[in-house]
Design a protein around this motif. Structure first.
Motif, mmCIF file in Angstrom:
data_model
loop_
_atom_site.group_PDB
_atom_site.id
_atom_site.type_symbol
_atom_site.label_atom_id
_atom_site.label_comp_id
_atom_site.label_asym_id
_atom_site.label_seq_id
_atom_site.Cartn_x
_atom_site.Cartn_y
_atom_site.Cartn_z
ATOM 1 N N THR A 147 0.826 -1.205 0.000
ATOM 2 C CA THR A 147 0.000 0.000 0.000
ATOM 3 C C THR A 147 0.863 1.260 0.000
ATOM 4 O O THR A 147 1.888 1.325 0.683
ATOM 5 N N ILE A 148 0.427 2.251 -0.776
ATOM 6 C CA ILE A 148 1.033 3.577 -0.779
ATOM 7 C C ILE A 148 -0.069 4.573 -0.457
ATOM 8 O O ILE A 148 -1.118 4.582 -1.111
ATOM 9 N N GLU A 149 0.154 5.414 0.547
ATOM 10 C CA GLU A 149 -0.832 6.404 0.947
ATOM 11 C C GLU A 149 -0.299 7.805 0.643
ATOM 12 O O GLU A 149 0.863 8.105 0.931
ATOM 13 N N VAL A 150 -1.160 8.632 0.076
ATOM 14 C CA VAL A 150 -0.786 10.009 -0.236
ATOM 15 C C VAL A 150 -1.773 10.955 0.439
ATOM 16 O O VAL A 150 -2.979 10.904 0.169
ATOM 17 N N ASP A 151 -1.268 11.796 1.342
ATOM 18 C CA ASP A 151 -2.086 12.833 1.969
ATOM 19 C C ASP A 151 -2.224 14.000 1.004
ATOM 20 O O ASP A 151 -1.221 14.555 0.538
ATOM 21 N N ALA A 158 -5.392 9.441 -0.470
ATOM 22 C CA ALA A 158 -5.502 8.547 -1.622
ATOM 23 C C ALA A 158 -4.681 7.294 -1.343
ATOM 24 O O ALA A 158 -3.479 7.381 -1.071
ATOM 25 N N VAL A 159 -5.332 6.138 -1.388
ATOM 26 C CA VAL A 159 -4.678 4.869 -1.067
ATOM 27 C C VAL A 159 -4.485 4.086 -2.362
ATOM 28 O O VAL A 159 -5.453 3.775 -3.063
ATOM 29 N N PHE A 160 -3.233 3.772 -2.662
ATOM 30 C CA PHE A 160 -2.880 3.049 -3.875
ATOM 31 C C PHE A 160 -2.383 1.647 -3.524
ATOM 32 O O PHE A 160 -1.754 1.447 -2.486
ATOM 33 N N THR A 161 -2.641 0.700 -4.420
ATOM 34 C CA THR A 161 -2.117 -0.659 -4.287
ATOM 35 C C THR A 161 -1.082 -0.902 -5.373
ATOM 36 O O THR A 161 -1.324 -0.582 -6.553
ATOM 37 N N VAL A 162 0.048 -1.473 -5.000
ATOM 38 C CA VAL A 162 1.144 -1.699 -5.936
ATOM 39 C C VAL A 162 0.810 -2.850 -6.882
ATOM 40 O O VAL A 162 0.451 -3.951 -6.451
ATOM 41 N N ASP A 163 0.931 -2.580 -8.183
ATOM 42 C CA ASP A 163 0.699 -3.589 -9.225
ATOM 43 C C ASP A 163 1.985 -4.256 -9.681
ATOM 44 O O ASP A 163 1.971 -5.411 -10.122
ATOM 45 N N ALA A 164 3.086 -3.530 -9.626
ATOM 46 C CA ALA A 164 4.356 -4.065 -10.112
ATOM 47 C C ALA A 164 5.497 -3.178 -9.637
ATOM 48 O O ALA A 164 5.301 -1.993 -9.337
ATOM 49 N N PRO A 185 -7.106 6.453 -12.004
ATOM 50 C CA PRO A 185 -6.052 7.060 -11.183
ATOM 51 C C PRO A 185 -4.900 6.072 -10.939
ATOM 52 O O PRO A 185 -5.096 5.016 -10.335
ATOM 53 N N GLU A 186 -3.714 6.420 -11.418
ATOM 54 C CA GLU A 186 -2.531 5.593 -11.230
ATOM 55 C C GLU A 186 -1.395 6.437 -10.648
ATOM 56 O O GLU A 186 -1.415 7.661 -10.695
ATOM 57 N N LEU A 187 -0.407 5.736 -10.131
ATOM 58 C CA LEU A 187 0.745 6.382 -9.500
ATOM 59 C C LEU A 187 2.015 5.670 -9.928
ATOM 60 O O LEU A 187 2.037 4.439 -10.025
ATOM 61 N N ARG A 188 3.065 6.451 -10.200
ATOM 62 C CA ARG A 188 4.406 5.913 -10.415
ATOM 63 C C ARG A 188 5.318 6.515 -9.344
ATOM 64 O O ARG A 188 5.299 7.729 -9.120
ATOM 65 N N VAL A 189 6.108 5.667 -8.716
ATOM 66 C CA VAL A 189 7.109 6.119 -7.753
ATOM 67 C C VAL A 189 8.469 5.676 -8.290
ATOM 68 O O VAL A 189 8.670 4.495 -8.574
ATOM 69 N N ILE A 190 9.406 6.623 -8.404
ATOM 70 C CA ILE A 190 10.635 6.384 -9.153
ATOM 71 C C ILE A 190 11.854 6.761 -8.329
ATOM 72 O O ILE A 190 11.879 7.797 -7.651
ATOM 73 N N VAL A 207 11.031 1.540 -10.805
ATOM 74 C CA VAL A 207 9.723 2.173 -10.973
ATOM 75 C C VAL A 207 8.663 1.305 -10.320
ATOM 76 O O VAL A 207 8.566 0.098 -10.603
ATOM 77 N N VAL A 208 7.862 1.911 -9.455
ATOM 78 C CA VAL A 208 6.719 1.241 -8.846
ATOM 79 C C VAL A 208 5.458 1.697 -9.572
ATOM 80 O O VAL A 208 5.239 2.897 -9.760
ATOM 81 N N TYR A 209 4.643 0.725 -9.982
ATOM 82 C CA TYR A 209 3.358 0.988 -10.616
ATOM 83 C C TYR A 209 2.247 0.691 -9.597
ATOM 84 O O TYR A 209 2.235 -0.369 -8.979
ATOM 85 N N ALA A 210 1.319 1.623 -9.433
ATOM 86 C CA ALA A 210 0.228 1.422 -8.484
ATOM 87 C C ALA A 210 -1.043 2.088 -9.002
ATOM 88 O O ALA A 210 -1.000 2.985 -9.848
ATOM 89 N N HIS A 211 -2.193 1.652 -8.476
ATOM 90 C CA HIS A 211 -3.469 2.264 -8.854
ATOM 91 C C HIS A 211 -4.306 2.544 -7.624
ATOM 92 O O HIS A 211 -4.141 1.904 -6.582
ATOM 93 N N LEU A 212 -5.210 3.503 -7.736
ATOM 94 C CA LEU A 212 -6.037 3.924 -6.607
ATOM 95 C C LEU A 212 -7.057 2.831 -6.256
ATOM 96 O O LEU A 212 -7.813 2.377 -7.115
ATOM 97 N N THR A 213 -7.075 2.428 -4.975
ATOM 98 C CA THR A 213 -8.012 1.398 -4.532
ATOM 99 C C THR A 213 -8.908 1.854 -3.390
ATOM 100 O O THR A 213 -9.876 1.158 -3.064
#
Length: 216
Positions: A147-151, A158-164, A185-190, A207-213
């Protein structure tokens, strides 16, 4: 944390990012300083994106949020809890990076999508600096389902779940795959990763791929 007046110059798109954008994160200052042979953790092939991951993400996607700047990112699985600063583009079209001396500071591309909004939001941070490991040192150890959380400044989380979690050499960095538009809604963390050279630093990026869950 660093706050800037929120504005978009190009709309909710990352089309302005023209090349591998985070090489400035990748000097390998810690390794150059103390001569260690160690490198940060790197993702295994098992963490690469698959068609099954994409189908699962479609089923679990949460509705998009309205635009709002992010203030903080948390990744509990790797003990990340960091403020976010806005990043623009350099004269060459590459993404700016957070100040290297602030090792627990990450940045987001403020001319693009905000985290939780429909599209692809971009967050980047250093892997190390001259004093030791920095904010995303352990990013390569993250696993699918984390899980990735963004305030956000509007009070939502916004709570994201990592896909890859994938690693790329700089010469083969897939710009469109990483920065391209998304219908949800998607997120990349690099950060930096891949091989390491004592003369040029890290040779690529994690690169982390995640989407809003979820939203709180």
């Amino acid at each position: 944390m660093t706050r800037r007046r929120f504005r978009r110059t190009r709309g909710p798109s990352n089309a302005a990012i023209t090349a591998v954008t985070v090489l400035a994160l990748c000097s390998g200052m810690l390794l150059l300083r103390d001569g260690r042979g160690e490198t940060p953790p790197q993702p295994s092939a098992a963490q690469a994106r698959t068609g099954a991951d994409d189908r699962s993400a479609l089923r679990s996607a949460a509705p998009a949020l309205p635009p709002s700047p992010p203030d903080r990112v948390r990744i509990p699985a790797i003990d990340v809890d960091a403020p976010l600063t806005g990043l623009g583009l350099t004269r060459t079209g590459s993404l700016e990076v957070p100040p290297a001396d602030r090792k627990n500071l990450a940045g987001w591309y403020e001319a693009g999508t905000t985290p939780g909004e429909r599209g692809t939001a971009i967050v980047a941070g250093h892997v190390d600096n001259a004093d030791g490991p920095a904010v995303f040192y352990s990013l390569g150890a993250l696993r699918k389902g984390s899980t990735i959380e963004v305030d956000r400044r509007d009070g939502r989380v916004a709570v994201f779940t990592v896909d890859a979690v994938e690693v790329y050499d700089a010469e083969d960095f897939p710009d469109t795959k990483v920065y391209g538009a998304a219908p949800r809604p998607e997120l990349r963390v690099i950060t930096c990763g891949g091989g390491y050279s004592r003369t040029t630093g890290y040779r690529g990026n994690v690169v982390v791929y995640a989407h809003l869950t979820d939203t709180r």
